[in-house]
Design an enzyme around this catalytic site. Structure first.
Site, PDB file in Angstrom:
ATOM      1  CE1 TYR A 102     -12.896  61.469  28.892  1.00 36.59           C
ATOM      2  CE2 TYR A 102     -14.281  60.082  27.689  1.00 36.59           C
ATOM      3  CZ  TYR A 102     -13.103  60.260  27.891  1.00 36.59           C
ATOM      4  OH  TYR A 102     -12.154  59.469  28.052  1.00 36.59           O
ATOM      5  CE  LYS A 106      -9.331  61.482  25.927  1.00 43.31           C
ATOM      6  NZ  LYS A 106      -8.103  61.287  26.754  1.00 43.31           N
ATOM      7  N   PRO A 278       2.836  -0.996  42.490  1.00 39.10           N
ATOM      8  CG  PRO A 278       5.268  -1.148  43.421  1.00 39.10           C
ATOM      9  CD  PRO A 278       3.534  -0.478  43.615  1.00 39.10           C
TER      10      PRO A 278
END
Length: 366
Positions: A102, A106, A278
């Site tokens: 590989y 490259k 409330p």
């Protein structure tokens, strides 16, 4: 700009083409599956080339030669045949420095591109990339990060042969940033870098990824805002199945309303929210060191304060539409009363995670 991207359908290619589209560039996507007519037309029109196409795990080792060297030779030949000297960015690999099948393929592709630059006066930038990770990587293929993220996101076990095995990683967004920065073409031919490169180990990466699903149970997030952990967290989330996009947190309810912890941090406190009906008052306590920030999301709140030694008083009235932060002050007892007609919803940040053994919360009426 018309940007030719070879290998546009791969992992890096998909991330790159999305970014190019965001920037308003026209992407000329090409791959090994396209015919010679498509390749010729793309290379004729390209104003910049990003060469990503290649092979890293062929069924037959000969695929390294055809996928890496062969495609690069084809690209160079077409560029020269059409007289196009557009800049080329090449995604090579750190393996190009190694003597393996590989790596040699490259390195040979690099030489073809650098020779092309020397022969034509064009510019070539070679990026020798280490392991690239990020969203849309294929799991169980050639990325340990993708495999770990995919499996852990589904509650599956991962297999590690060597915890201490070194890993050099770059995040795909940083790779894309490096490519985009060179699109104008005003760079020197040669080798270029992507930064940052994360030096880590297989075991460390696995431990970091394992911490992400755990944080949903503890509500304590790892430090996911910077660096490697940030990039791994984004990558991990991209592998979640859709039915795991949500999760529930505990809701603590009493006659006063609901209290919900959303998120805790390791060193910067926690986020939560509460509600009140409330006329309901919450709080009536003071802290010695703990501090809090309150943001009224909806409703109308009265904040009362009293200095516990001098008796000095202060009050603040805030409505949800104001976007106003109210901070508690050490040594001042405080409370919050819903003085509106509907439910009060308040977001809360405390600078420390609540510790039942040392709560630093002392009851005292305002």
């Amino acid at each position: 700009m018309k940007v030719l991207v070879t290998g546009a359908r791969g992992f890096v290619g998909r991330n790159l083409t999305v970014r190019l589209g965001e920037l308003g560039h026209q992407v000329l996507a090409i791959g090994r599956e396209d015919d010679d007519v498509a390749w010729t037309e793309a290379t004729q029109n390209a104003e910049t080339v990003v060469h990503l196409a290649g092979e890293n795990r062929p069924v037959d080792p000969s695929g390294f030669e055809t996928g890496n060297v062969g495609l690069t030779r084809k690209l160079v030949a077409l560029m020269q045949a059409t007289g196009n000297t557009a800049p080329i960015l090449y995604a090579s690999s750190t393996q190009a420095a190694n003597d393996n099948v590989y790596g040699r393929s490259k390195a040979n592709a690099e030489r073809l591109l650098l020779d092309h630059a020397a022969a034509t006066g064009g510019r070539v930038a070679v990026f020798r990339l280490p392991n690239v990770f990020g969203k849309w990587t294929r799991p169980d293929y050639n990325s340990a990060v993708a495999t770990f993220c995919h499996r852990i996101a589904r509650g599956k076990a991962i297999e590690i042969h060597d915890q201490a095995a070194p890993l050099r990683l770059v995040y795909v967004d940083d790779v894309v940033d490096a490519f985009v920065a060179l699109l104008p073409g005003n760079f020197a031919t040669g080798f270029h870098d992507v930064a940052p490169v994360y030096q880590t180990t297989v075991g460390e990466v696995a431990d970091i990824i394992r911490s992400f699903p755990q944080s949903r149970n503890t509500l304590t997030t790892p430090r996911v805002g910077t660096g490697l952990v940030r990039a791994l967290y984004s990558t991990y989330l991209s592998y979640l199945p859709a039915d795991a996009f949500h999760y529930d947190v505990p809701i603590h309810a009493d006659p006063r309303g609901r209290f919900v912890e959303m998120l805790k941090t390791t060193d910067s406190g926690q986020f939560s929210y509460f509600t009140a009906g409330p006329g309901i008052t919450r709080g009536d306590h003071y802290h010695h060191s703990k501090v809090e920030k309150f943001l009224v999301i909806s409703g109308k709140a009265h904040f009362g304060f009293r200095q516990i030694q001098t008796g000095e008083r202060h009050e603040i009235v805030v409505e949800g539409s104001q976007g106003r932060i109210v901070e508690t002050i050490p040594g001042w007892t405080h409370n919050i009363t819903n003085i509106g007609s509907g439910e009060l919803v308040v977001m809360l940040w405390a600078n420390e995670i609540f510790d039942r053994d040392r709560p630093d919360t002392v009851a005292m009426k305002v």
